[in-house]
Design an enzyme around this catalytic site. Structure first.
Site, PDB file in Angstrom:
ATOM      1  N   ASP A  41       8.008 -68.292  14.973  1.00 10.27           N
ATOM      2  CA  ASP A  41       8.338 -66.972  15.506  1.00 10.27           C
ATOM      3  C   ASP A  41       8.464 -65.984  14.355  1.00 10.27           C
ATOM      4  O   ASP A  41       8.514 -66.363  13.176  1.00 10.27           O
ATOM      5  CB  ASP A  41       9.628 -67.005  16.327  1.00 10.27           C
ATOM      6  N   ASP A  96      10.642 -62.583  12.991  1.00 10.28           N
ATOM      7  CA  ASP A  96      11.814 -61.718  13.122  1.00 10.28           C
ATOM      8  C   ASP A  96      11.623 -60.466  12.275  1.00 10.28           C
ATOM      9  O   ASP A  96      10.995 -60.510  11.212  1.00 10.28           O
ATOM     10  CB  ASP A  96      13.076 -62.460  12.687  1.00 10.28           C
ATOM     11  N   ASP A 139      21.775 -66.592   4.583  1.00 15.38           N
ATOM     12  CA  ASP A 139      22.356 -67.885   4.213  1.00 15.38           C
ATOM     13  C   ASP A 139      21.734 -68.471   2.957  1.00 15.38           C
ATOM     14  O   ASP A 139      22.429 -68.739   1.971  1.00 15.38           O
ATOM     15  CB  ASP A 139      22.266 -68.869   5.386  1.00 15.38           C
TER      16      ASP A 139
END
Length: 447
Positions: free
Chosen positions: A54, A56, A136
């Site tokens: 996907d 983003d 992260d």
């Protein structure tokens, strides 16, 4: 945080590799005067030569401004507000640059933390530099700029990607306490991408693993799907065990294996190997089969305990054990009913597959979950020699023509010791018709 910029001729990302819908979102944001970047895993995978699952998007537009630009947009999320731009089934997730929550007021609707340091609400917006610091791992702090087609990397993310190293941004203990799911994400990225977790990143994991119990079970269900159904389930499972992360996710299974029963550990590895092979061959997989394998050990041991301690027969003990194990498991990782019902079917079929007399085999072939139950039996038979004859019988029965099937199920059925049922003469020979008693003539009444 000084960024490293790769110009168009210094990287191999082409717009042809990016989905058409993601490009539509990027171009419209850019045309409206906002910054627009493809971000995170999509950029990382493209640089590794992999096709992203996907795409983003990250921008300096607020969720409300994004919604004004796209009529096919909906705003989601409480912990952090996101915009989902919908193109049929394709969803492009658009996030506003995140800022530092400790630099704003303490309004609970904007930013909030638990006593353990976990972020409960985080609707704080900032710049691209702050957004990169809030990500992260360094290999996810990568941005593809639609304005000039450059790649912007923060926190040595580009170098870490080249070195195949997984490095957490910031202090590891603080970042894990903010969101304990980052610990299992570290394992997932390591297994999926072949990255080595750096010593400082892995150091606090075992100590902080129990924090996963604070995560909502529904969220952990979605995370476990990513862990085990991405084609690298076996390696992921081994790393979860290595870092002490498996027990908080599946406490029932961990307890059984913790008592020294390695057979169930081997069974789980066998199921994950099978799942990985099916994914590699683009074959269908279902979470229900995986959960049935992960929890089979607790079901069997709990069934035996109920029989020994409560004096129950096998069927009642088994049904009670399935309810008990699933009831305990959903407190850690929620299993939606659409999957838990299939898990029950797979387990119950294990007993029904042992009954091969009469018309039962024909009826079982019509069971909607027969194939899943049969595949589960095959896995069990690989570790238990007593089930091999049963598995081979069902394999032959499925491919036999109708005449052969009739002959096959009339033959004596060799039962393994685990089934606990002996053959009877009625299984091998047809019954002789019983003679009906002769009816006495009706007595005539006197006139």
């Amino acid at each position: 945080m000084q960024p490293v910029v790769l110009t168009r001729d210094q990287h191999g990302i082409s717009r042809r590799q990016i989905s058409e819908n993601a490009l539509k979102v990027l171009y419209r944001l850019n045309k409206a005067g906002f910054e627009a970047y493809l971000v995170g895993g999509g950029v990382r995978d493209l640089l590794l030569g992999r096709q992203p699952k996907d795409f983003d998007v990250s921008t300096n537009a607020t969720p409300e401004q994004i919604k004004q630009l796209f009529s096919n947009c909906r705003l989601v999320g409480r912990r952090f507000r996101l915009a989902h731009v919908l193109f049929g089934r394709d969803v492009i997730e658009v996030a506003t640059f995140r800022g530092h929550h400790h630099q704003v007021n303490t309004n609970k609707n904007v930013s909030s933390q638990s006593s353990e340091g976990m972020l409960l609400r985080d609707n704080v917006y900032g710049t691209i530099e702050e957004d990169a610091e809030r990500r992260d791992f360094t290999v996810n702090a990568l941005y593809y700029n639609i304005a000039d087609f450059s790649v912007v990397g923060f926190a040595n993310g580009i170098k870490d990607l080249e070195a195949r190293r997984l490095e957490l941004i910031g202090d590891p203990e603080t970042r894990y306490r903010e969101d304990p799911v980052r610990m299992i994400r570290a394992v997932r990225f390591s297994a999926k991408l072949g990255l080595t977790i750096s010593p400082r990143t892995e150091a606090p994991i075992q100590e902080l693993a129990p924090l996963l119990s604070d995560i909502p079970p529904a969220r952990l269900f979605e995370e476990t799907l990513k862990l085990f159904l991405a084609g690298h389930g076996l390696e992921t499972y081994r790393q979860l065990q290595q870092y002490g992360l498996f027990a908080p996710l599946f406490p029932e299974a961990a307890e059984v294996m913790g008592k020294g029963n390695n057979r169930y550990g081997r069974f789980i590895e066998l199921a994950l190997t099978n799942t990985d092979e099916r994914i590699a061959q683009d074959m269908r997989v279902t979470p229900a089969f995986l959960y049935a394998a992960l929890l089979w050990g607790p079901v069997e041991t709990r069934t035996q305990a109920f029989m020994n301690e409560g004096g129950l027969n096998h069927y009642d003990a088994f049904m009670l054990a399935t309810d008990d194990v699933l009831g305990r498991q959903v407190k850690a990782v929620a299993i939606p009913r659409r999957f838990s019902s299939v898990v029950r079917d797979i387990w119950q079929l294990q007993d029904r597959l042992t009954k091969r007399n009469g018309k039962r085999p024909h009826r079982l072939l019509e069971h909607p979950k027969f194939r899943a139950g049969y595949d589960f039996l095959l896995l069990r038979a690989e570790l238990d020699p007593r089930l091999k004859e049963l598995a081979e019988w069902w394999t032959e029965f499925q491919v036999a023509n109708p005449v052969d099937r009739q002959q096959q199920h009339r033959q004596p059925q060799a039962r393994g010791a685990q089934q606990g049922q002996a053959n009877t003469a009625s299984d091998a020979e047809p019954r002789k018709p019983r003679k009906r008693p002769r009816r006495r003539p009706r007595r005539k009444k006197d006139a």
